[in-house]
Design a protein around this motif. Structure first.
Motif, PDB file in Angstrom:
ATOM      1  N   ARG A 131      33.523  42.150  46.528  1.00 38.84           N
ATOM      2  CA  ARG A 131      34.886  41.904  46.034  1.00 38.84           C
ATOM      3  C   ARG A 131      35.591  43.244  45.866  1.00 38.84           C
ATOM      4  NH1 ARG A 131      35.249  36.670  43.562  1.00 38.84           N
ATOM      5  NH2 ARG A 131      33.274  35.620  43.689  1.00 38.84           N
ATOM      6  N   THR A 132      36.850  43.277  46.216  1.00 34.92           N
ATOM      7  CA  THR A 132      37.634  44.506  46.126  1.00 34.92           C
ATOM      8  C   THR A 132      38.708  44.332  45.060  1.00 34.92           C
ATOM      9  OG1 THR A 132      37.302  44.832  48.485  1.00 34.92           O
ATOM     10  CG2 THR A 132      38.996  46.173  47.443  1.00 34.92           C
ATOM     11  N   TYR A 133      38.741  45.306  44.147  1.00 35.42           N
ATOM     12  CA  TYR A 133      39.751  45.323  43.095  1.00 35.42           C
ATOM     13  C   TYR A 133      40.518  46.628  43.206  1.00 35.42           C
ATOM     14  CZ  TYR A 133      36.898  41.614  41.081  1.00 35.42           C
ATOM     15  OH  TYR A 133      36.205  40.451  40.887  1.00 35.42           O
ATOM     16  N   GLN A 134      41.804  46.603  42.773  1.00 37.66           N
ATOM     17  CA  GLN A 134      42.615  47.810  42.847  1.00 37.66           C
ATOM     18  C   GLN A 134      43.469  47.924  41.597  1.00 37.66           C
ATOM     19  OE1 GLN A 134      45.181  48.087  46.273  1.00 37.66           O
ATOM     20  NE2 GLN A 134      45.317  50.317  46.086  1.00 37.66           N
ATOM     21  N   CYS A 135      43.610  49.163  41.154  1.00 33.44           N
ATOM     22  CA  CYS A 135      44.462  49.425  39.995  1.00 33.44           C
ATOM     23  C   CYS A 135      45.919  49.337  40.436  1.00 33.44           C
ATOM     24  CB  CYS A 135      44.161  50.810  39.421  1.00 33.44           C
ATOM     25  SG  CYS A 135      45.298  51.291  38.094  1.00 33.44           S
ATOM     26  N   GLY A 136      46.733  48.656  39.633  1.00 32.77           N
ATOM     27  CA  GLY A 136      48.151  48.510  39.955  1.00 32.77           C
ATOM     28  C   GLY A 136      48.930  49.792  39.758  1.00 32.77           C
TER      29      GLY A 136
ATOM     30  N   GLY B 290      39.475  52.787  34.737  1.00 33.49           N
ATOM     31  CA  GLY B 290      38.865  53.878  33.978  1.00 33.49           C
ATOM     32  C   GLY B 290      39.552  55.211  34.207  1.00 33.49           C
ATOM     33  N   LYS B 291      40.357  55.295  35.231  1.00 32.34           N
ATOM     34  CA  LYS B 291      41.021  56.548  35.577  1.00 32.34           C
ATOM     35  C   LYS B 291      42.345  56.703  34.817  1.00 32.34           C
ATOM     36  CE  LYS B 291      42.203  59.105  39.780  1.00 32.34           C
ATOM     37  NZ  LYS B 291      42.296  59.026  41.241  1.00 32.34           N
ATOM     38  N   CYS B 292      43.140  55.613  34.817  1.00 34.96           N
ATOM     39  CA  CYS B 292      44.458  55.735  34.194  1.00 34.96           C
ATOM     40  C   CYS B 292      44.725  54.681  33.111  1.00 34.96           C
ATOM     41  CB  CYS B 292      45.553  55.643  35.255  1.00 34.96           C
ATOM     42  SG  CYS B 292      45.731  53.990  35.958  1.00 34.96           S
ATOM     43  N   GLY B 293      43.863  53.688  33.010  1.00 36.90           N
ATOM     44  CA  GLY B 293      44.067  52.639  32.000  1.00 36.90           C
ATOM     45  C   GLY B 293      44.984  51.521  32.470  1.00 36.90           C
ATOM     46  N   GLY B 294      45.330  51.503  33.757  1.00 30.82           N
ATOM     47  CA  GLY B 294      46.230  50.497  34.305  1.00 30.82           C
ATOM     48  C   GLY B 294      45.553  49.149  34.531  1.00 30.82           C
ATOM     49  N   LYS B 295      46.364  48.142  34.852  1.00 36.84           N
ATOM     50  CA  LYS B 295      45.871  46.777  35.079  1.00 36.84           C
ATOM     51  C   LYS B 295      45.201  46.682  36.454  1.00 36.84           C
ATOM     52  CE  LYS B 295      47.408  42.033  34.467  1.00 36.84           C
ATOM     53  NZ  LYS B 295      46.197  41.659  33.789  1.00 36.84           N
ATOM     54  N   ILE B 296      44.067  45.939  36.485  1.00 39.69           N
ATOM     55  CA  ILE B 296      43.294  45.765  37.735  1.00 39.69           C
ATOM     56  C   ILE B 296      43.620  44.423  38.339  1.00 39.69           C
ATOM     57  CG2 ILE B 296      40.975  45.592  38.698  1.00 39.69           C
ATOM     58  CD1 ILE B 296      40.042  47.469  36.498  1.00 39.69           C
ATOM     59  N   LYS B 297      43.778  44.401  39.684  1.00 42.39           N
ATOM     60  CA  LYS B 297      44.034  43.164  40.412  1.00 42.39           C
ATOM     61  C   LYS B 297      42.985  42.997  41.498  1.00 42.39           C
ATOM     62  CE  LYS B 297      48.989  43.830  39.943  1.00 42.39           C
ATOM     63  NZ  LYS B 297      50.173  44.243  40.669  1.00 42.39           N
ATOM     64  N   GLU B 298      42.578  41.754  41.767  1.00 50.42           N
ATOM     65  CA  GLU B 298      41.631  41.492  42.856  1.00 50.42           C
ATOM     66  C   GLU B 298      42.425  41.483  44.161  1.00 50.42           C
ATOM     67  OE1 GLU B 298      37.956  38.594  44.135  1.00 50.42           O
ATOM     68  OE2 GLU B 298      39.194  38.012  42.450  1.00 50.42           O
ATOM     69  N   MET B 299      41.906  42.231  45.152  1.00 51.99           N
ATOM     70  CA  MET B 299      42.611  42.333  46.428  1.00 51.99           C
ATOM     71  C   MET B 299      42.126  41.293  47.424  1.00 51.99           C
ATOM     72  SD  MET B 299      44.690  44.591  45.607  1.00 51.99           S
ATOM     73  CE  MET B 299      45.550  44.860  47.112  1.00 51.99           C
ATOM     74  N   THR B 300      40.945  41.495  47.998  1.00 54.48           N
ATOM     75  CA  THR B 300      40.426  40.580  49.001  1.00 54.48           C
ATOM     76  C   THR B 300      38.965  40.293  48.714  1.00 54.48           C
ATOM     77  OG1 THR B 300      39.778  42.407  50.448  1.00 54.48           O
ATOM     78  CG2 THR B 300      41.951  41.425  50.844  1.00 54.48           C
ATOM     79  N   LYS B 301      38.464  39.242  49.327  1.00 55.23           N
ATOM     80  CA  LYS B 301      37.050  38.916  49.250  1.00 55.23           C
ATOM     81  C   LYS B 301      36.471  39.116  50.628  1.00 55.23           C
ATOM     82  CE  LYS B 301      37.694  35.503  45.654  1.00 55.23           C
ATOM     83  NZ  LYS B 301      37.607  34.115  45.294  1.00 55.23           N
ATOM     84  N   LYS B 302      35.530  40.070  50.764  1.00 61.78           N
ATOM     85  CA  LYS B 302      34.882  40.321  52.055  1.00 61.78           C
ATOM     86  C   LYS B 302      33.555  39.584  52.052  1.00 61.78           C
ATOM     87  CE  LYS B 302      36.743  44.943  52.667  1.00 61.78           C
ATOM     88  NZ  LYS B 302      36.399  46.350  52.756  1.00 61.78           N
ATOM     89  N   GLY B 303      33.167  39.110  53.211  1.00 62.83           N
ATOM     90  CA  GLY B 303      31.836  38.531  53.231  1.00 62.83           C
ATOM     91  C   GLY B 303      31.741  37.416  54.152  1.00 62.83           C
TER      92      GLY B 303
END
Length: 152
Positions: A114-119, A139-152
């Motif tokens: 699963r891929t997540y990205q900070c907004g 953990g880098k900036c404290g921003g909100k995380i969103k799920e991007m894509t599901k690989k597999g």
């Protein structure tokens, strides 16, 4: 080959190579994945992986049976039955049993990622397990995380 034929084969191999009877059960265990067989210390039974018969043939299966019978007979005699013991290695050589069985052909399993990205900063997180995006922040900036894509 079914369990009854396997039992007969094991008894024959025991008498032929070890000159001792095999008085317990030998059967196929479909739950074995990576090992050719195993000797059960508490019940003295031998479990074998049927996939080895299908993939490598009866000769390989007979080698695995010999290997497990080495554990069996040495354990019942009170001698060193473990792989590292001298008695075990000597008996393997006497009966012509392999120390290790031929590996099964590897079926590569693709793991779902699963891929997540900070907004805010765009930091990417790859995870094997799903994570609760409402509970965790970047953990880098404290921003909100969103799920991007599901690989597999």
């Amino acid at each position: 080959m079914d369990d009854q034929q396997l039992q007969q084969l094991t008894e024959e191999i025991s008498l032929t190579y070890f000159k001792k009877p095999f008085r317990h059960r030998a059967y196929f265990n479909s739950r074995l994945k990576t090992t050719g067989g195993r000797y059960l210390l508490h019940s003295h039974d031998i479990e074998l992986n049927k996939k080895y018969l299908a993939e490598h043939g009866q000769k390989e299966l007979e080698g695995i049976i010999k290997h497990e019978l080495c554990h069996y007979h040495l354990h019942l005699e009170g001698k060193g039955y473990k792989h590292r013991d001298r008695d075990f290695r000597m008996l393997l050589n006497e009966v012509g049993a392999p120390r290790f069985c031929t590996p099964l052909s590897a079926k590569k399993q693709t793991r779902k990622t699963r891929t997540y990205q900070c907004g805010s900063c765009g930091q990417i997180f790859l995870r094997k397990r799903a994570m609760d995006t409402n509970r965790y922040v970047c953990g880098k900036c404290g921003g909100k995380i969103k799920e991007m894509t599901k690989k597999g």
